[in-house]
Design an enzyme around this catalytic site. Structure first.
Site, PDB file in Angstrom:
ATOM      1  N   GLU A 229      -9.218  -6.050  -4.172  1.00 26.22           N
ATOM      2  CA  GLU A 229      -8.427  -5.138  -3.658  1.00 26.22           C
ATOM      3  C   GLU A 229      -9.698  -4.046  -2.824  1.00 26.22           C
ATOM      4  OE1 GLU A 229      -5.603  -3.867  -2.807  1.00 26.22           O
ATOM      5  OE2 GLU A 229      -4.174  -5.022  -4.166  1.00 26.22           O
TER       6      GLU A 229
ATOM      7  N   SER B 133       0.860  -1.075  -0.075  1.00 28.08           N
ATOM      8  CA  SER B 133       0.074  -0.060   0.095  1.00 28.08           C
ATOM      9  C   SER B 133       0.891   1.519   0.016  1.00 28.08           C
ATOM     10  CB  SER B 133      -0.842   0.048   1.180  1.00 28.08           C
ATOM     11  OG  SER B 133      -1.923   0.879   1.118  1.00 28.08           O
TER      12      SER B 133
ATOM     13  N   HIS C 167      -7.873  -5.710   0.092  1.00 29.35           N
ATOM     14  CA  HIS C 167      -6.525  -4.925   0.432  1.00 29.35           C
ATOM     15  C   HIS C 167      -5.943  -5.346   1.506  1.00 29.35           C
ATOM     16  CE1 HIS C 167      -4.005  -1.494  -0.439  1.00 29.35           C
ATOM     17  NE2 HIS C 167      -4.070  -1.078   0.826  1.00 29.35           N
TER      18      HIS C 167
END
Length: 536
Positions: free
Chosen positions: A334, A206, A437
């Protein structure tokens, strides 16, 4: 964009990862001499851990919003049994907080084997550039199973790490400068811990993955790492309005320093520091707690500073980046977490009408064409349709195109993580998270309670990551073959838990990337931006 949107996920994952049980009883008798002095860590039967080692001076007082300075040597032996303070960040529900600007510390985990100099893996944590800490990640299993040294790093966050202001040297890039200071520390001290200073892998997820992307393009990072891994890194592409978070206009992944400096001037004026001649002096006297409510006004590095003079997306496309082997990829689903938390609020799920409105906001006159590619009758709910669409347009296809660019210049391995999300919990929600995610973090830094099939995926992933750190190639005996990603053969490795296979998939077809390449061509993006500029 509101950086707090990432916080709940990162905090949840970090708590579970850091809760992993110790592999063996710990004794306080590990001693290493660094370039600044002796440190005493924690010794176990199969590893040593050294925590809270300063890699730069405290960026406090007059050093706030300045490039990191060298840390001072210390006399005697420094106790390295506990992590250093978390960088200043607002409190999160049920999670730790950080109130200290004296936070530039790192942790080093060393396996117990003594078979030559080991690869070093330097981890940059995620959290939207607004929260998290390197110490959130327990690297013991990664280090011992892969026989590598793992370094986890704190870096300045939010308004403290990415602030921009007219006349401020380093505007928008202090977080990246911190990370490079940590890499220089690793290069100087790797040998003392049994590591190879010429074999360093920089990896992150990320915001951490986006940081890796930035360092690939940063002149100051030359020679600081020899391999790179980007996990769910939002570092290429333009994000259509509302497709990442509700109500957020279309935005570029990399704003310019010139774009961000007026924001800093407005923040200064709001704090009573509006005089340009004295603004920075005034701002450096503002207490930490007065800046924390403004933390997420600065949540991504800006282009145009010394540390990041050129746009990483442009650098990757033109080959003007550090030529090191790369692993790059995403999770399969995600955006399901963000959709579940910020769109599918309890009692207000996305409906067919909401879906149509979201499409119009994001794509204007092209909304009908997008709706035909993502018709609601193909999905169990409108929320899942929106999660699938936004996963494709925000993460999967920009990453696929980035991999195509990188693969023209360096050996590239692409992945899509397809394991279960075992860490994210959203109260009062039954929205299916799939491989959301951050889901892969619980496998790379294994959490307690993984069942046998998930432990197999964890072992496969750790095997790939550490083999890549050792040789620049993730393939190793006993692992499914991972093909390189090439423009003529764009193979992506699906990382799946048994009985699903780990092996090649066609990401471009699965995520409709040919469609998005046409719909989000440069001309289309310009039209979207002009339309948004005309909106009230």
């Amino acid at each position: 964009m509101n950086g707090r949107c990432w916080v709940a996920l990162a905090a949840c994952v970090a708590q579970l990862i850091s809760a992993a049980p110790a592999a063996a009883a710990v004794h306080q008798d590990a001693l290493v001499r660094t370039d600044l002095g002796w440190v005493k860590g924690a010794q176990a039967s199969d590893h040593r851990v050294f925590r809270g080692i300063p890699y730069a001076a405290a960026p406090t007082g007059d050093r706030r919003w300045r490039s990191p300075a060298p840390a001072r040597p210390w006399p005697g032996v420094r106790d390295a049994a506990e992590p250093g303070p978390r960088c200043a960040q607002p409190a999160t529900p049920g999670g730790p907080t950080g109130a200290s600007e004296d936070c530039l510390y790192l942790d080093v985990t060393v396996p117990g084997t003594a078979n030559g100099r080991k690869p070093v893996m330097v981890w940059l944590h995620g959290g939207g550039f607004v929260e998290g800490a390197g110490s959130d990640f327990d690297a013991r299993h990664l280090a011992t199973a892969g026989d590598v040294i793992v370094v986890t790093v704190n870096y300045r966050l939010g308004v403290f790490g990415l602030f921009a202001h007219p006349g401020l040297a380093g505007s928008g890039g202090f977080a990246l400068e911190d990370q490079q200071a940590a890499l220089r520390w690793v290069r100087r001290n790797a040998t003392a811990f049994g590591g190879d200073p010429g074999n360093i892998t920089l990896f992150g997820e990320s915001a951490g993955g986006k940081s890796v992307c930035a360092h690939l393009a940063s002149p100051g990072a030359a020679g600081l790492f020899q391999r790179a891994i980007m996990q769910s890194a939002p570092c290429t592409g333009t994000v259509p309005a509302g497709t990442m978070f509700p109500g957020v206009p279309a935005f570029r992944q990399w704003p310019s320093v010139a774009d961000r400096q007026p924001d800093g001037a407005r923040l200064a004026a709001g704090l009573g520091c509006g005089d340009p001649a004295t603004a920075l002096t005034c701002l450096r006297r503002v207490p930490t707690e007065r800046l924390l409510p403004l933390h997420d006004q600065f949540i991504t590095p800006a282009v145009g500073s010394q540390v990041l003079p050129r746009d990483p997306e442009r650098a990757l496309a033109t080959g003007r980046f550090h030529r090191v082997p790369v692993i790059s990829g995403t999770t399969r689903d995600e955006m399901r977490y963000m959709v579940a938390l910020f769109y599918e609020l309890p009692g207000t799920p996305i409906t067919a009408r909401t879906y149509a409105r979201l499409l119009r906001r994001a794509f204007g006159a092209r909304a009908g064409r997008v709706a035909r590619r993502y018709p609601l009758d193909r999905y169990a709910s409108p929320g899942l349709a929106w999660a699938t669409l936004t996963t494709d347009v925000v993460f999967a296809c920009p990453t696929y195109e980035r991999n195509r660019s990188i693969a023209q210049w360096v050996r590239t391995y692409a992945f899509e993580f397809a394991g279960d999300d075992v860490t994210t919990k959203i109260p009062n929600s039954d929205f299916p998270l799939g491989s959301a995610h951050g889901a892969e973090l619980a496998y790379l830094f294994p959490v307690p309670g993984l069942d046998a099939r998930r432990r197999r995926l964890s072992a496969t992933m750790i095997g790939y990551w550490t083999a890549f750190a050792r040789t620049g190639d993730p393939n190793a005996p006993g692992l499914p073959r991972w093909q390189t990603f090439a423009p003529a053969r764009p193979s992506t490795q699906s990382l799946a838990a048994p009985p699903d296979p780990t092996g090649p998939i066609n990401v471009a077809a699965d995520h409709r990337c040919a469609f998005w390449a046409k719909e989000l061509s440069p001309a289309t993006v310009v039209q979207i931006r002009r339309r948004l500029a005309d909106e009230p």
